[in-house]
Design a protein around this motif. Sequence first.
Motif, short mmCIF file in Angstrom:
data_model
loop_
_atom_site.label_atom_id
_atom_site.label_comp_id
_atom_site.label_asym_id
_atom_site.label_seq_id
_atom_site.Cartn_x
_atom_site.Cartn_y
_atom_site.Cartn_z
N HIS A 106 82.54 51.96 28.25
CA HIS A 106 82.48 53.41 28.17
C HIS A 106 83.59 53.86 27.23
O HIS A 106 83.33 54.51 26.40
CB HIS A 106 82.75 54.02 29.57
CG HIS A 106 82.79 55.45 29.36
ND1 HIS A 106 81.88 56.30 29.44
CD2 HIS A 106 84.06 56.38 29.39
CE1 HIS A 106 82.11 57.64 29.18
NE2 HIS A 106 83.53 57.63 29.33
N ALA A 138 77.47 50.82 29.01
CA ALA A 138 77.43 49.92 30.14
C ALA A 138 75.94 49.41 30.84
O ALA A 138 75.78 50.22 31.60
CB ALA A 138 78.44 49.71 31.24
N PRO A 189 77.16 47.28 34.35
CA PRO A 189 78.41 47.67 34.58
C PRO A 189 79.48 46.72 35.37
O PRO A 189 80.65 47.06 35.27
CB PRO A 189 78.11 49.01 35.53
CG PRO A 189 76.78 48.59 36.07
CD PRO A 189 75.97 47.61 35.06
N GLU A 190 78.80 45.70 35.79
CA GLU A 190 79.63 44.64 36.15
C GLU A 190 79.05 43.07 36.13
O GLU A 190 77.71 43.31 36.01
CB GLU A 190 80.06 44.79 37.56
CG GLU A 190 78.83 44.82 38.62
CD GLU A 190 79.20 45.11 40.09
OE1 GLU A 190 78.59 44.33 41.02
OE2 GLU A 190 79.85 46.05 40.24
N GLU A 227 84.76 43.82 35.87
CA GLU A 227 84.54 45.26 35.84
C GLU A 227 84.16 45.88 34.51
O GLU A 227 85.18 46.17 33.76
CB GLU A 227 85.44 45.86 36.86
CG GLU A 227 85.67 45.44 38.13
CD GLU A 227 86.62 46.24 38.83
OE1 GLU A 227 86.93 47.28 38.35
OE2 GLU A 227 86.72 45.76 39.89
N THR A 228 82.99 45.75 33.79
CA THR A 228 82.96 45.89 32.33
C THR A 228 82.73 47.38 32.12
O THR A 228 82.46 48.07 30.74
CB THR A 228 81.71 44.88 31.82
OG1 THR A 228 80.48 45.25 32.80
CG2 THR A 228 81.98 43.63 31.95
N GLU A 229 82.21 48.17 33.12
CA GLU A 229 81.61 49.52 32.72
C GLU A 229 82.93 50.43 32.02
O GLU A 229 82.61 50.97 30.95
CB GLU A 229 81.24 50.14 34.16
CG GLU A 229 80.54 51.83 33.82
CD GLU A 229 79.95 52.20 34.86
OE1 GLU A 229 79.04 52.91 34.91
OE2 GLU A 229 80.56 52.03 36.13
N ALA A 230 84.09 50.43 32.67
CA ALA A 230 84.99 51.09 32.00
C ALA A 230 85.48 50.64 30.62
O ALA A 230 85.83 51.61 29.51
CB ALA A 230 86.32 51.00 32.60
N TYR A 231 85.55 49.38 30.32
CA TYR A 231 85.48 48.89 28.93
C TYR A 231 84.35 49.52 28.06
O TYR A 231 85.01 49.59 26.88
CB TYR A 231 85.36 47.26 29.05
CG TYR A 231 85.73 46.68 27.87
CD1 TYR A 231 86.71 46.46 26.93
CD2 TYR A 231 84.50 46.34 27.00
CE1 TYR A 231 86.94 46.00 25.78
CE2 TYR A 231 84.47 45.67 25.84
CZ TYR A 231 85.62 45.61 25.25
OH TYR A 231 85.67 44.97 23.86
N SER A 280 77.80 56.34 28.51
CA SER A 280 78.40 54.77 28.97
C SER A 280 77.61 53.73 28.06
O SER A 280 76.50 53.77 28.08
CB SER A 280 77.98 54.69 30.39
OG SER A 280 78.39 53.48 30.74
#
Length: 136
Positions: free
Chosen positions: A77, A102, A105-106, A71-75, A100
């Motif tokens: 962001h 990303a 995003p994943e 799950e790369t989106e939060a990272y 964002s």
Amino acid sequence: MSTETTASVSTHILDTSVGRPAASVVVSLSARGGGREPWVVLGRSATDADGRCKDLPALPEGTTHVRLDFETEAYFHTHTHTHTQKQAEAQQDAPAPRDSGAFFPEVAITFAVTPGEHFHVPLLLNPFGYSVYRGS
């Protein structure tokens, strides 16, 4: 721990845009016993300060395929905003940070496993691309 009938999996993430490990990325591990069987989520973890997941669960006997979902989106962001903000301070005409960072995003990586072997699958990540390989 692997035995003659099971395989084991580990992973780590390197953010190649900054040359550092990617910490706090959530990773899910899923497995199935054949190409037509449904995926079974075995567990979730998050990368540590060194970008590693050290507590992924063992694979059940009969596993033939594994999927790692990052799950790369939060990272991105969090980290792209900070990185872009530092660049903007260094360059007066730099564009404003995006909401964002990303583009992906994943990231889902699916691979085949062989009983009795260990599979280390590193993810090399940046805001606009990624690559993976079978490590050791």
